[in-house]
Write a protein that holds these residues in place. Structure first.
Motif, PDB file in Angstrom:
ATOM      1  N   HIS A  64       9.696  11.340 -41.700  1.00 56.10           N
ATOM      2  CA  HIS A  64      10.017  12.417 -40.764  1.00 56.10           C
ATOM      3  C   HIS A  64      10.257  13.718 -41.525  1.00 56.10           C
ATOM      4  O   HIS A  64      10.732  13.691 -42.666  1.00 56.10           O
ATOM      5  CB  HIS A  64      11.262  12.073 -39.942  1.00 56.10           C
ATOM      6  N   SER A  80      12.922  17.359 -35.762  1.00 57.50           N
ATOM      7  CA  SER A  80      11.795  17.780 -34.932  1.00 57.50           C
ATOM      8  C   SER A  80      11.604  19.293 -34.956  1.00 57.50           C
ATOM      9  O   SER A  80      10.548  19.805 -34.590  1.00 57.50           O
ATOM     10  CB  SER A  80      11.991  17.299 -33.491  1.00 57.50           C
ATOM     11  N   GLN A  83       9.083  21.873 -39.947  1.00 56.16           N
ATOM     12  CA  GLN A  83       7.627  21.819 -40.003  1.00 56.16           C
ATOM     13  C   GLN A  83       7.158  21.538 -41.424  1.00 56.16           C
ATOM     14  O   GLN A  83       6.239  22.170 -41.933  1.00 56.16           O
ATOM     15  CB  GLN A  83       7.041  23.135 -39.479  1.00 56.16           C
ATOM     16  N   VAL A 108       2.227  13.016 -33.693  1.00 49.50           N
ATOM     17  CA  VAL A 108       2.567  14.277 -33.034  1.00 49.50           C
ATOM     18  C   VAL A 108       2.972  13.954 -31.597  1.00 49.50           C
ATOM     19  O   VAL A 108       2.239  13.243 -30.895  1.00 49.50           O
ATOM     20  CB  VAL A 108       1.379  15.265 -33.017  1.00 49.50           C
ATOM     21  N   ASN A 109       4.123  14.451 -31.156  1.00 51.86           N
ATOM     22  CA  ASN A 109       4.628  14.139 -29.814  1.00 51.86           C
ATOM     23  C   ASN A 109       4.646  15.356 -28.915  1.00 51.86           C
ATOM     24  O   ASN A 109       4.853  16.487 -29.380  1.00 51.86           O
ATOM     25  CB  ASN A 109       6.056  13.580 -29.885  1.00 51.86           C
ATOM     26  N   SER A 110       4.456  15.107 -27.634  1.00 54.89           N
ATOM     27  CA  SER A 110       4.618  16.155 -26.637  1.00 54.89           C
ATOM     28  C   SER A 110       5.033  15.503 -25.326  1.00 54.89           C
ATOM     29  O   SER A 110       4.435  14.518 -24.906  1.00 54.89           O
ATOM     30  CB  SER A 110       3.311  16.935 -26.437  1.00 54.89           C
ATOM     31  N   ASN A 227       4.865  15.761 -36.525  1.00 52.77           N
ATOM     32  CA  ASN A 227       6.239  15.334 -36.238  1.00 52.77           C
ATOM     33  C   ASN A 227       6.641  14.129 -37.070  1.00 52.77           C
ATOM     34  O   ASN A 227       7.828  13.774 -37.134  1.00 52.77           O
ATOM     35  CB  ASN A 227       6.404  14.987 -34.761  1.00 52.77           C
TER      36      ASN A 227
END
Length: 409
Positions: A64, A80, A83, A108-110, A227
């Motif tokens: 992470h 989160s 970067q 990658v989360n959304s 992410n």
């Protein structure tokens, strides 16, 4: 006096006071049953958690962005919000960590709403590569996984879980080939994952939407960073070596010196498993200690009833000693009686404990596992309880003066 005669006398004494003997056993029965049941619940929970972690991928390694000790502007920053992981980091790990890693996938989360027709469902779309299925032990039951070409072209395709299917396709349509929307972005469903149900933390493992990570980066979130990076070691025993390799590679790509502070964190399922195991073990011991109080109460009950028995049978003790019974014979007689009460209560308690464990599993659906050692340990403890709490009253009976005992009213 031989043991068989002493055993007959003890059995006769217990038989003559059935109700009192049963009430004395009751403390032992409840204590043993409680210990076995509590240990079964604790061990069942532990095994359930381990199985859930194994299903998630026991060799899984999670990278992470950000460091748990890293601070920004005096405020602890959320991983989160950082970067620090880029596509280049993922590519370098794929190239240089082949010795211990079998699979690597960016992440990658959304979050948003999945929409199909008049139906919608809140979901998180996870951008990954094809290796993510191997890492998380997932399988496609219908259709196919998206391809490398889909990743290269940032194709708007996705693979969905059963929960998403059930909530969007309420008319039993075949989801393969259908177009769903995530916000304003259309995605064509190319596959459906095999259902996995809820994990031990209560999370729905089927409320999942997988898409090419490049698609989420470019068409949904408009970002250039990751992410996270998920990987899987070739074997569980190689996890620590794989982590060392990943750390070395990321140090190089991030130009961090050997003594410099890391801008990323690496965790493994092994750490999670160890933490959860230690927690459940502590809770199991706590439950067993609480249940053991019943055994202590049962032991005190045995001591109390043996004192009463010695007092009631003082004349009998005097008569036996006057016709040649030794102090050791009287001691053995009452000690055997105490052990019989304790052991009988222990056997009944074992039956009740095992029955209660499986009864809870059947009625409430709790995971239970009755380990043989817990049954053996409970039985040994109740035997020792009988000896410990029966010794002093028996010793007192053996030391009575025969003449005084005969005169006792």
């Amino acid at each position: 006096m031989n043991i068989s005669n002493l055993l007959k006398i003890a059995l006769r004494a217990i038989n003559n006071n059935k109700l009192r003997s049963f009430l004395t056993m009751l403390g032992i029965i409840i204590g043993v049953a409680s210990v076995i049941t509590m240990l079964a619940i604790g061990q069942g929970s532990k095994r359930s958690i381990q199985e859930q972690i194994s299903e998630m991928g026991s060799n899984m390694i999670m990278v992470h962005p950000g460091n748990n000790d890293r601070r920004g502007g005096g405020v602890r920053m959320n991983a989160s919000d950082m970067q620090t992981l880029k596509n280049a980091d993922y590519e370098e790990i794929v190239k240089k960590c082949t010795r211990y890693l079998s699979s690597v996938s960016p992440l990658v989360n959304s979050s948003g709403q999945m929409i199909y027709g008049n139906n919608n469902y809140p979901a998180s779309v996870t951008g990954v590569s094809q290796d993510y299925l191997d890492i998380r032990k997932l399988n496609v039951s219908q259709g196919d996984m998206f391809t490398d070409q889909d990743i290269a072209t940032s194709a708007k395709v996705c693979v969905i879980g059963k929960t998403i299917v059930d909530n969007l396709f309420t008319n039993q349509e075949d989801p393969i080939g259908k177009v769903v929307r995530f916000g304003k972005v259309p995605f064509t469903v190319v596959g459906v994952l095999e259902p996995k149900g809820y994990n031990s933390m209560g999370q729905d493992q089927d409320a999942v939407v997988l898409a090419p990570f490049t698609t989420i980066q470019k068409r949904v979130s408009n970002i250039t960073y990751l992410n996270g990076i998920y990987a899987s070691a070739k074997e569980e025993r190689l996890t620590s070596k794989a982590i060392d390799d990943i750390v070395d590679v990321l140090r190089q790509t991030h130009k961090i010196k050997e003594d410099g502070e890391l801008d990323f964190s690496v965790r493994s399922q092994e750490e999670l498993s160890s933490m959860m195991t230690s927690t459940t073990d502590m809770l199991t011991v706590l439950l067993a200690c609480i249940a053991s109080i019943s055994l202590l109460v049962g032991g005190i009950g045995i001591m109390n009833i043996m004192y009463v028995s010695v007092t009631e049978r003082t004349r009998e003790i005097g008569l036996r000693m006057s016709v040649g019974a030794r102090g050791i014979d009287i001691l053995a007689q009452f000690l055997i009686e105490a052990i019989l009460i304790s052991v009988t209560g222990g056997l009944i308690g074992v039956l009740f404990g095992v029955g209660a464990s499986y009864g809870l599993s059947a009625l409430l659906g709790w995971p239970v596992y009755v380990q043989p050692y817990s049954v053996i340990l409970s039985f040994l403890v109740c035997t020792i309880t009988g000896v410990f709490f029966g010794w002093y009253p028996a010793k007192r009976a053996s030391e009575l003066d025969p003449i005084e005992a005969i005169r006792y009213e």
